[in-house]
Design an enzyme around this catalytic site. Structure first.
Site, PDB file in Angstrom:
ATOM      1  N   ARG A  35       0.052   1.623  14.822  1.00  0.00           N
ATOM      2  CA  ARG A  35       0.045   2.559  13.683  1.00  0.00           C
ATOM      3  C   ARG A  35       1.326   2.471  12.867  1.00  0.00           C
ATOM      4  O   ARG A  35       1.423   3.046  11.779  1.00  0.00           O
ATOM      5  CB  ARG A  35      -0.145   3.991  14.193  1.00  0.00           C
ATOM      6  CG  ARG A  35      -1.441   4.189  14.965  1.00  0.00           C
ATOM      7  CD  ARG A  35      -1.341   5.342  15.931  1.00  0.00           C
ATOM      8  NE  ARG A  35      -1.324   6.619  15.281  1.00  0.00           N
ATOM      9  CZ  ARG A  35      -2.430   7.336  15.062  1.00  0.00           C
ATOM     10  NH1 ARG A  35      -3.593   6.863  15.445  1.00  0.00           N
ATOM     11  NH2 ARG A  35      -2.378   8.509  14.464  1.00  0.00           N
ATOM     12  N   ASN A  94       2.758  15.088  14.037  1.00  0.00           N
ATOM     13  CA  ASN A  94       2.341  14.094  13.048  1.00  0.00           C
ATOM     14  C   ASN A  94       1.875  14.891  11.837  1.00  0.00           C
ATOM     15  O   ASN A  94       1.030  15.768  11.961  1.00  0.00           O
ATOM     16  CB  ASN A  94       1.185  13.248  13.615  1.00  0.00           C
ATOM     17  CG  ASN A  94       0.691  12.218  12.601  1.00  0.00           C
ATOM     18  OD1 ASN A  94       1.362  11.964  11.594  1.00  0.00           O
ATOM     19  ND2 ASN A  94      -0.472  11.649  12.852  1.00  0.00           N
ATOM     20  N   GLU A 138       1.495  -7.309   1.916  1.00  0.00           N
ATOM     21  CA  GLU A 138       1.638  -6.452   3.106  1.00  0.00           C
ATOM     22  C   GLU A 138       2.360  -7.127   4.245  1.00  0.00           C
ATOM     23  O   GLU A 138       3.136  -6.507   4.942  1.00  0.00           O
ATOM     24  CB  GLU A 138       0.235  -6.084   3.627  1.00  0.00           C
ATOM     25  CG  GLU A 138      -0.435  -4.953   2.942  1.00  0.00           C
ATOM     26  CD  GLU A 138      -1.630  -4.510   3.758  1.00  0.00           C
ATOM     27  OE1 GLU A 138      -2.612  -5.261   3.786  1.00  0.00           O
ATOM     28  OE2 GLU A 138      -1.562  -3.443   4.354  1.00  0.00           O
ATOM     29  N   HIS A 147      -3.984 -11.992 -22.019  1.00  0.00           N
ATOM     30  CA  HIS A 147      -3.525 -10.787 -22.745  1.00  0.00           C
ATOM     31  C   HIS A 147      -2.150 -10.335 -22.246  1.00  0.00           C
ATOM     32  O   HIS A 147      -1.859  -9.152 -22.216  1.00  0.00           O
ATOM     33  CB  HIS A 147      -4.566  -9.671 -22.576  1.00  0.00           C
ATOM     34  CG  HIS A 147      -5.891 -10.043 -23.144  1.00  0.00           C
ATOM     35  ND1 HIS A 147      -6.131 -10.159 -24.501  1.00  0.00           N
ATOM     36  CD2 HIS A 147      -7.048 -10.414 -22.525  1.00  0.00           C
ATOM     37  CE1 HIS A 147      -7.382 -10.532 -24.694  1.00  0.00           C
ATOM     38  NE2 HIS A 147      -7.963 -10.706 -23.527  1.00  0.00           N
TER      39      HIS A 147
HETATM   40  C1  AGP Z   1      -4.960  -2.545   4.056  1.00  0.00           C
HETATM   41  O1  AGP Z   1      -4.576  -3.801   4.581  1.00  0.00           O
HETATM   42  C2  AGP Z   1      -3.879  -1.498   4.240  1.00  0.00           C
HETATM   43  N1  AGP Z   1      -3.541  -1.330   5.590  1.00  0.00           N
HETATM   44  C3  AGP Z   1      -4.180  -0.221   3.501  1.00  0.00           C
HETATM   45  O2  AGP Z   1      -4.298  -0.529   2.139  1.00  0.00           O
HETATM   46  C4  AGP Z   1      -5.470   0.518   3.933  1.00  0.00           C
HETATM   47  O3  AGP Z   1      -6.608  -0.199   3.490  1.00  0.00           O
HETATM   48  C5  AGP Z   1      -5.480   1.885   3.258  1.00  0.00           C
HETATM   49  O4  AGP Z   1      -4.358   2.611   3.723  1.00  0.00           O
HETATM   50  C6  AGP Z   1      -6.751   2.694   3.520  1.00  0.00           C
HETATM   51  O5  AGP Z   1      -6.876   2.946   4.893  1.00  0.00           O
HETATM   52  P1  AGP Z   1      -8.303   3.507   5.410  1.00  0.00           P
HETATM   53  O6  AGP Z   1      -9.313   2.443   5.139  1.00  0.00           O
HETATM   54  O7  AGP Z   1      -8.103   3.781   6.872  1.00  0.00           O
HETATM   55  O8  AGP Z   1      -8.603   4.760   4.629  1.00  0.00           O
END
Ligand code: AGP
Length: 613
Positions: free
Chosen positions: A28, A102, A495, A511
């Protein structure tokens, strides 16, 4: 996003379980971690900035190894920088209580002033310490830990999942939730809690999801859920089919690589038992997808974040193209605050892997309050978004551990394709034969995906990635249904490689952005047979004329012939080409990040699910 674990046992010690639980939650994303255990009439806290291995070093003296109750936390800094002092757990100074959290306590400053005025002492900048002292103040007054938590939370505004440990004559363990997820489970001699069901699997598969506004008191073999007023709430446990192995790396170097290779199976798990081939139609679980409900849908409003929004953008092409239903999409974080106008008959479609993304959840609730029918495409069966949706399409991607989403994205696109077919069949814009043909095309995709995941292709992508390891920046260009795929390819690289990459509509380059092209700059272009293939070819010419180094990914042979480098992708109908084209982009990002020595599964600054604003 922070991770929480906790446990209390009458049969054994808990410290190792806490550490193993935190290890499961490492994916996480975090920047500090800690544990607190109750033993010998005292609650002892150990916490460290940095990785879990640092904390294990601190614990190696064995001083806490005998404890039978404790909590643990991995922190992703929101209030207060990553440091030992700001790491969780926080204590109230009495030595008898500690708390992990959290989320965000939005009114923490006014509460902090109140506590300071009473002479309370703070040692950190965090909102969590304020909550800890609030609970400690109630506990000092002789309340049980559960009553102390309920009384403290009655003063709080914000989002939280918490776990609190205390020791009077016996250790007590309490959890509470309003926003970020919290799951609990009991075993014969113990009771356990965690932010994510994966951390409970080593104990049991029977888990209970805590809902917003609830407090849970855990004791060996017993779980009591109440509301904030202390009224008991009955809730039966649910069985979780995931196994811990599914969350492992299965022999791959990284979770992300394993999850890229799982995609053909994910297609099958998400689609194949929903295809009603005889009728050229799709059957989803639950009432919300039946003809009478779908016939009332006048518009679809997609709300999502990040990769999930890219899947939602593809959903627009599919639903408008096949079902002729207008589709809007928006970043959930924008939708929430722009005062959206929704027409009657709107279906709000939240797309989310975790089902806990704060912006997506809030946007879905807003859309529902504005009269929309709340629906979702989600990967986690017990998540909040699923429980607050009137209709759900579960993506059976299994646990996605890599922070950079891959198989969940593919599953979301597959689900969107199925939804488009279902909508089209319900509204008669597709007849049975057309539906059958499209579903046949979907079935035929799996061997084509596997054809891309061969050593030869992976090796070719790796060589391209290594050739551009030091590029200052990338463009990813696409048109039509592959424009969102270009955005997704750029996001993957950003990322995990930390390199600037811009996804752009290929037709828009002239553009303005074309001014950015430097000689030799890598420009990845997606090109598949379809209505825009000629346009993409001319976009490639425009870029080449400015010295761009063009890398074509797709099945259009003429475009491939124009490229400086290329990855040929098996042909598929245009609607399904994103599911194939995204695989080389995922591999490109993976190998580029590997070549740059970046942390593939836990990229800096990122969390797997952003459960705070
Ligand atoms: C994608 O590679 C990222 N980790 C991030 O954009 C992710 O898709 C976004 O935070 C949405 O998460 P979710 O699908 O759990 O809602």
């Amino acid at each position: 996003m922070c991770g929480i674990v906790g446990g209390i046992s009458s049969a054994g010690t808990v410290l190792q379980h806490l550490i193993e639980g935190l290890r499961v939650l490492e994916y996480r994303g975090y920047d500090s971690c800690g544990v607190a255990v109750a033993e010998g009439g005292a609650v002892t806290v150990r916490r460290k900035v940095g990785r879990l291995s640092e904390l294990e070093r601190v614990l190696s003296d064995g001083a806490l190894a005998g404890a039978r109750a404790g909590i643990g936390h991995t922190r992703w800094a929101t209030h207060g920088k990553p440091s030992d002092e700001n790491a969780h757990p926080h204590s109230d100074g009495s030595g008898r209580l500690a708390l992990v959290h959290n989320g965000i306590i939005e009114n923490y400053l006014e509460l902090r002033r109140e506590l300071l005025a009473e002479g309370r002492v703070f040692h950190s900048e965090t909102d969590t310490e304020v909550l800890t002292l609030l609970v400690g103040r109630e506990y000092e007054r002789g309340r049980s830990l559960g009553d102390s938590v309920r009384a403290a939370l009655a003063r709080v505004r914000g989002y939280y999942a918490i776990a609190v440990i205390s020791t009077g004559k016996n250790p007590e363990l309490v959890g509470a939730r309003h926003g970020p997820p919290l799951v609990v489970a009991r075993t014969k001699d113990g009771a356990w809690l965690a932010s994510d069901v994966l951390a409970l699997l080593p104990h049991t598969r029977e888990v209970t999801y805590v809902e917003d506004g609830e407090v849970v008191e855990l004791s060996p073999g017993r779980i009591v859920i109440t509301d904030l007023a202390g009224l008991p709430i009955e809730r039966a446990p649910r069985r979780v089919d995931w196994d811990a192995e599914a969350a492992g790396k299965g022999g791959f170097a990284h979770h992300m690589l394993k999850e890229i290779f799982e995609q053909p199976d994910v297609l099958a798990r998400t689609a194949f038992d929903r295809i009603a081939q005889v009728h050229g139609d799709v059957s989803f679980e639950g009432e919300g997808w039946q003809d009478e409900r779908l016939a009332r849908v006048q518009r679809v409003q997609v709300i999502a974040c990040g990769t999930a929004l890219h899947a939602g953008m593809i959903a627009r092409y599919l639903i408008e193209g096949l079902a002729r239903v207008p589709v809007d999409f928006d970043f959930a974080s924008e939708f929430r605050y722009r005062g959206p106008c929704l027409v009657p008959g709107t279906m709000a479609l939240a797309i989310t892997q975790s089902g806990e993304t704060a912006d997506t959840l809030a946007a879905l609730r807003l859309a529902r309050d504005l009269g929309a029918f709340p629906a979702s495409i989600c990967n986690v069966i017990g998540s909040t978004v699923v429980r607050e949706s009137g209709a759900v399409i579960l993506t059976h991607a299994g646990p996605e551990i890599g922070v950079a989403s891959t198989k969940a994205f593919t599953a979301q696109v597959v689900a969107a394709f199925l939804l488009a077919v279902r909508l089209a069949r319900a509204r008669g814009t597709l007849d049975e034969a057309q539906g059958r043909s499209l579903l046949d095309d979907l079935r035929r995709l799996r061997p084509r995906m596997e054809g891309l995941l061969t050593e030869a292709t992976v090796d070719k992508v790796r060589r391209i990635a290594e050739r551009h390891l030091h590029a200052k920046g990338f463009f990813f260009l696409g048109r039509g249904v592959n424009y969102p795929v270009a955005l997704e390819g750029a996001l993957k690289l950003k990322e995990i490689s930390y390199v600037h990459a811009e996804g752009y509509a290929a037709g828009e380059m002239k553009h303005g952005p074309i001014a950015l092209i430097e000689p030799g700059m890598p420009i990845v272009v997606l090109s598949s047979p379809g209505v825009v293939q000629d346009k993409v070819r001319s976009n490639i010419e425009q870029v080449k004329a400015r010295g761009g180094h063009v890398i074509v990914i797709g099945a259009d042979r003429e475009a491939l012939a124009l490229a400086d480098e290329s990855i040929e992708v098996p042909e598929a109908i245009e609607w399904l080409s994103p599911i194939l084209n995204v695989i080389p982009l995922q591999l490109l990002a993976y190998h580029h990040a590997l070549g740059r020595g970046c942390d593939i599964d836990k990229p800096r600054n990122l969390a797997k699910s952003v459960t705070v604003e």
